[in-house]
Every structure is written in C-alpha cells, then in structure tokens.
Design a protein around this motif. Structure first.
Motif, short mmCIF file in Angstrom:
data_model
loop_
_atom_site.label_atom_id
_atom_site.label_comp_id
_atom_site.label_asym_id
_atom_site.label_seq_id
_atom_site.Cartn_x
_atom_site.Cartn_y
_atom_site.Cartn_z
N ALA A 272 0.82 -1.21 0.00
CA ALA A 272 0.00 0.00 0.00
C ALA A 272 0.85 1.25 0.00
O ALA A 272 0.67 2.16 -0.82
CB ALA A 272 -0.93 -0.01 1.20
N HIS A 273 1.81 1.31 0.90
CA HIS A 273 2.60 2.52 1.09
C HIS A 273 3.47 2.83 -0.12
O HIS A 273 3.72 4.00 -0.44
CB HIS A 273 3.47 2.38 2.34
CG HIS A 273 2.69 2.06 3.57
ND1 HIS A 273 2.04 0.85 3.74
CD2 HIS A 273 2.42 2.77 4.69
CE1 HIS A 273 1.43 0.84 4.91
NE2 HIS A 273 1.63 2.00 5.50
N VAL A 274 3.92 1.80 -0.80
CA VAL A 274 4.79 2.01 -1.97
C VAL A 274 4.02 2.66 -3.12
O VAL A 274 4.61 3.22 -4.04
CB VAL A 274 5.38 0.65 -2.41
CG1 VAL A 274 4.38 -0.17 -3.21
CG2 VAL A 274 6.65 0.83 -3.22
N SER A 275 2.69 2.61 -3.04
CA SER A 275 1.86 3.13 -4.13
C SER A 275 1.71 4.64 -4.11
O SER A 275 1.32 5.24 -5.11
CB SER A 275 0.47 2.49 -4.06
OG SER A 275 0.55 1.08 -4.16
N THR A 295 -8.51 -3.23 1.56
CA THR A 295 -8.15 -1.87 1.17
C THR A 295 -7.28 -1.25 2.24
O THR A 295 -7.57 -1.38 3.44
CB THR A 295 -9.40 -1.00 0.95
OG1 THR A 295 -10.10 -1.45 -0.22
CG2 THR A 295 -9.03 0.47 0.75
N CYS A 296 -6.23 -0.57 1.83
CA CYS A 296 -5.37 0.17 2.74
C CYS A 296 -5.46 1.65 2.38
O CYS A 296 -5.42 2.00 1.20
CB CYS A 296 -3.93 -0.32 2.63
SG CYS A 296 -2.87 0.28 3.95
N HIS A 297 -5.64 2.48 3.39
CA HIS A 297 -5.76 3.92 3.20
C HIS A 297 -4.48 4.58 3.72
O HIS A 297 -4.14 4.44 4.89
CB HIS A 297 -6.96 4.47 3.96
CG HIS A 297 -8.25 3.77 3.65
ND1 HIS A 297 -8.54 2.51 4.11
CD2 HIS A 297 -9.32 4.17 2.92
CE1 HIS A 297 -9.75 2.15 3.66
NE2 HIS A 297 -10.24 3.14 2.95
N ILE A 298 -3.80 5.33 2.86
CA ILE A 298 -2.56 5.99 3.22
C ILE A 298 -2.74 7.50 3.05
O ILE A 298 -3.27 7.95 2.03
CB ILE A 298 -1.38 5.52 2.34
CG1 ILE A 298 -1.26 3.99 2.40
CG2 ILE A 298 -0.09 6.17 2.79
CD1 ILE A 298 -0.94 3.46 3.78
N ALA A 327 -4.75 3.48 7.61
CA ALA A 327 -5.96 2.83 8.09
C ALA A 327 -6.30 1.75 7.07
O ALA A 327 -5.61 1.62 6.06
CB ALA A 327 -7.10 3.84 8.24
N GLY A 328 -7.35 0.98 7.33
CA GLY A 328 -7.62 -0.07 6.35
C GLY A 328 -8.90 -0.83 6.62
O GLY A 328 -9.50 -0.75 7.69
#
Length: 555
Positions: A272-275, A295-298, A327-328
């Motif tokens: 997620a974070h790499v996106s 789903t991951c929320h960054i 969050a996710g």
C-alpha cells in the motif's frame, strides 16, 4: 534508456513490472500465481489441518516469483539486464516468517515442516486475536505511549501478536528461530545477502518508532517473560528508511533472476505505502486507497496526531519529511469473491457464460441499473473482521433488509456500498482528529475496472476520486524506489519525491459525486453508523458469542 523493476507480492500471486525510468513507460509485466496459494485449511502435506482464522503461505512460492517473472519481463521486452539499474520490492504486511540466521525458513527444514508455526503467517492470519487482546490490555494498564500511535489498539494482524502466538502454541519454533522477519525484508535478504529491515514494516507493523525505537524490554517481559529479548534476539534495531539502497544483486540472485550482479536493490516496502509516489502524491491531505482483497488507506500529515482506530502513524513511513497515516479495511475484494463463490444461483452463472463475461462483470452491470437506496438493503463489511476503526478481527458480517424478492445483484450492490461506508468512517475519523482529507485517489484492480464501485465511493464520501494511471500501481511504485536506490549517477532519481514529481501519474478521467445520490447515501450512512456502533462497540457482542460457540463445537 535505463530501466527499473518492481516486484509486487500480493495475497494470491506476485508480479514483476519493468519500467523505463525517464518516461515512466511500463514496458513489460509478468505474473506468477503462488503454487501453494493461501493455506487456510491444510499444510502442504494435505493432512495437517489448520484451525479457524489461520492463513499461511510457503516462502518457496516467493522465490518462484523471482525466478519466473523477472526473466519473463526481460524476455518480453528485449531489454538487456545491463540496462536494468534497480529493483524494488513491496509485500503484503504484516506477513512474517521464522528463519535461521542465514535466512533459511524453518518450514524448509525437515524437523519443522509439519509444524504450522514454522510457515509464513500471512497478513490476514487472524488467529492471534487473543494475544492482541491481551497485549492491548497490558499496554493500556502500563500506560505505554506507543498504543495511541496505533489508534488505541494493536491488531491481530501485526507482528507482536503473531510472534506471541508462536511462543504460546509452539515455543520450540520460537526457540529454533534465530530471526523473525517480515517477508519483504526476507526477499531483499535473498537478493542481496544482507539483512536490512525497512522502516515502513517496522513502524506500522512492528511497533518501532523513529525517535523512541521499539517498546522496552520491560514491556515485552510484562507480556510474557519469554518475549523479554524479542527485539535483541529475533528482530533488529538497525532500521533503514525508505529509498535506501539495501545492497546489490548477488551472484546467486543473478542466477535466480537473470539480472546482473551489482544491480541496486531498495529496502523493502509495503504494497500500500509504496503506491503513494506512484500516483504523484507528495503533500498532505491526499488520501490513497489501495483496493484489492482488502483496502489500505494511506494519508500524509504534517504533524503526529492521535486518531482512534487508525492502524498507525510513522514519521517518513510513506514519504520523507511527513507523518504517514495508515488505516484499512480487511474485507473488500474478498467480500465480493465470497459472494460470487457461494451465493450466486446457477442461472446467473449460465447467463454470464452465455454473454461471455465474468460473473463480477454481470453482477456489476445489473447492480448499476439500481438507484441508490432502491434495494432496501444495508450491510456491514466485516466478513473478514474490522481493521479500522474498531480493530477487531472477531467481528463478522451483517446483511439486513433482505426479503424473498431480494435479488443477487441487490446484495452485490449492498456489499459494495458497505465497503464505501467503511471508508467514510475512516475519513471521518481522520478529519475529526485534526488530520485533513481533501482529495481521494484510488489504485488497484477494483479501482481500475469497476466504475460502478468508484462512483458509489464518490457519492458516499461526497468527494472527487482520481484513479492511478498504472493498473499495477504497487509494482510501479516499487520500481520507482528501485530507481531511487540506483541513484542519479546511474540514471535513477535522487529521491522518491523527485521520482513522484517526474513519473507519478493518474488518469485524466475521474469520478465526481452525484448530488441526488449523495443525499440518499447520507441517510443510509447514518443507519450504517448505528449498526457499526451497536455491533462493534460492545452494545451487542453476538458476533463474538457465535464465534465462541463455533470454537466449542469444532473443538
């Protein structure tokens, strides 16, 4: 031209993406499904049964991804390995495995193959919920400062509960393991021969803090005396920031992948974070939803704020110079897959076959004919527990309002809407606690393919949503970090911020809220929140009581 490769390890498969660094052009991609898949019923022997809420993987599958996909993208593209200057890795997380000091996974050693705890514990392994509950109780009682940074609760998905489960149920595995490693770091170790733990997984999943380090040995001892030396003996206090060069491709890794020895490898990252840089986000207030099985929320912020129920806040955890909030939702694509696998009648399956479309495509087309609120249905999106904001894997799904006239496409739409409501709960939590959310972005297969779902999200959140230009955003972001690891001198980038500004990209088309739908969804969301609080905050623990009865019956 110079090139970089991103390798994205997902839940069911791994993919490699080769990009042209100067332009961001996606030159070639290859995918390898995991041979063993997700092991949630039996070990590879087909005999050793796994209890409920387990989810394991086999590390050999990860090596197969390297061995298959990287040579394939070189073959397809015709690009010489000489011109590939960097490699980046991203992984689902928290996904951990016990190893010997040289990186050999315990599950690959004969004495341990029959023990489930010797295998990779996948991110959605939720069998450590009891350990998570106890950890939260002890941390709260001791006034541990780290707890607030994780929204007040540590998830059963995170590293420490999973390790504690090993200690409780298979102490011999814990003793035999010289290291407990995140899978992202393990892959980087296989490529470079050097153990370099990344700040993203350590910060979000391992309770590490840039200024304070890990929680104290006294805290771990309070959990369990056997965990007192967890950090010193099984983890590492040497943590490397994102964008760091972890090392270079070794001779052995070159033989495995077809890359040249000396090719730069970036420290690992979370899928997620790499996106975030892949869509060009370099400033606060812009939230990215990475939508897949979960789903991951960054979200970036300028200062550390405490947001109840968030998964974590880590300085430099997503982009240098900012607080990275996570969050996710544990169940999104898995939600829809469950429904199509178990709840769709044969006549709909046949209709899809006759039309030459997939069942998801058919249900989406039928659901798109429905108006907001027309079905009379409402669902809670907890088929795989709740990650944010309740942080409780013991919660389960709800569908309310069904009648004998309810159609499959109505339920399908209600499940889509439920995930949108879950995202709105997360957005509201950030805003209410001083972290602005001004713009939404989405990436992943669902965002790429399902226009109905993205329009519903825009209507429910009453926000415009921009879509990642790359259909394989995590792999694209990982390739960008590979170019940063290589550095400007070799044709890469000086920083990930430079890379994001140069080749981060979104589609021209985006989704705008439809006012009449927004008004209906405001009313439905109010009902969702009533159910969310009633079942999720202790008013009615029926879901947990049902799980308890299930465990008693199964034994």
């Amino acid at each position: 031209m110079k090139y970089s490769i991103g390798v994205d390890y997902g839940t069911q498969s791994g993919r490699a993406l080769l990009i042209e660094i100067e332009t961001g052009r996606e030159v070639a991609a290859a995918v390898k499904s995991y041979t063993h898949g997700v092991m949630d019923e039996f070990l590879p022997d087909g005999v050793t049964a796994l209890p409920p809420d387990w989810a394991l993987q086999h590390p050999a599958d990860y090596l197969e991804v390297l061995q298959t996909t990287i040579p394939e993208v070189l073959r397809i593209s015709g690009v010489s390995a000489e011109d590939v200057i960097g490699v980046g890795i991203d992984f689902t997380s928290c996904t951990i495995l016990p190893t010997k000091r040289d990186g050999t996974p315990l599950c690959m050693l004969e004495p341990y193959r029959g023990n489930p705890h010797s295998y990779v514990k996948l991110w959605k392994h939720h069998a450590a919920q009891e350990e998570a509950n106890r950890l939260n109780e002890i941390a709260a009682a001791r006034g541990e400062s780290f707890l607030a940074r994780y929204g007040g609760k540590i998830s059963s998905e995170w590293l420490v509960p999973k390790v504690w489960q090993i200690v409780n149920e298979a102490p011999e595995i814990y003793e035999a393991a010289d290291r407990i490693m995140e899978a992202a770091d393990w892959i980087v170790y296989q490529l470079t021969g050097e153990e370099k733990r990344n700040s993203c997984t350590a910060g979000y999943k391992g309770l590490w803090h840039k200024r304070e380090g890990y929680p104290s040995a006294e805290f771990f001892k309070a959990l369990d005396p056997r965990l007192e030396r967890l950090v010193a003996d099984k983890l590492s206090e040497s943590i490397y920031p994102l964008g760091t060069k972890a090392g270079e491709i070794t001779e052995q890794a070159a033989w495995l992948t077809g890359l040249k020895p000396g090719t730069a490898v970036a420290v690992g990252n979370v899928d997620a974070h790499v996106s975030l840089p892949a869509v060009g986000i370099t400033e606060p207030g812009h939230m990215l939803m990475i939508m897949g099985t979960s789903t991951c929320h960054i979200l970036l912020g300028e200062e550390e704020r405490i947001v109840p129920g968030m998964c974590g806040v880590v300085r430099d955890g997503a982009m240098p110079g900012y607080e990275g909030y996570e969050a996710g939702q544990s169940c999104v694509g898995d939600h829809f897959e469950w429904f199509t696998a178990h709840c769709v009648p044969a006549e709909l399956q046949k209709e899809a076959e006759d039309k030459g479309v997939g069942i998801h495509e058919l249900l989406t087309e039928k659901a798109s004919r429905l108006r907001a609120g027309e079905s009379g249905l409402l669902a809670l999106d907890w088929w795989n527990g709740n990650r944010s904001t309740l942080v409780d894997a013991d919660l389960t799904g709800v569908l309310i309002g069904a009648t004998l006239l309810t159609k499959p496409e109505e339920i399908y739409r209600a499940l889509i809407e439920a995930t949108a409501y879950g995202t709105k709960v997360i957005i509201d939590a950030f805003r209410e606690n001083g972290v602005p959310v001004r713009q939404l972005y989405a990436a992943g297969g669902i965002a790429e393919k399902n226009k109905l779902m993205m329009q519903i999200y825009a209507d429910v959140t009453n926000m415009e949503i921009r879509i990642a230009a790359s259909p394989q955003t995590p792999a694209y972001g990982a390739a960008m970090f590979g170019a940063v690891a290589a550095g400007e001198a070799r044709g890469g980038f000086a920083s990930i911020s430079d890379a994001a500004r140069a080749i981060g990209k979104v589609k021209e088309e985006y989704y705008k809220p439809i006012p009449e739908n927004v008004r209906v969804y405001e009313r439905l969301y109010a009902e969702y929140k009533t159910l969310y609080d009633y079942f999720g905050r202790g008013d009615n623990d029926v879901m947990k009581r049902l799980k308890g009865i299930k465990r008693e019956v199964i034994g």
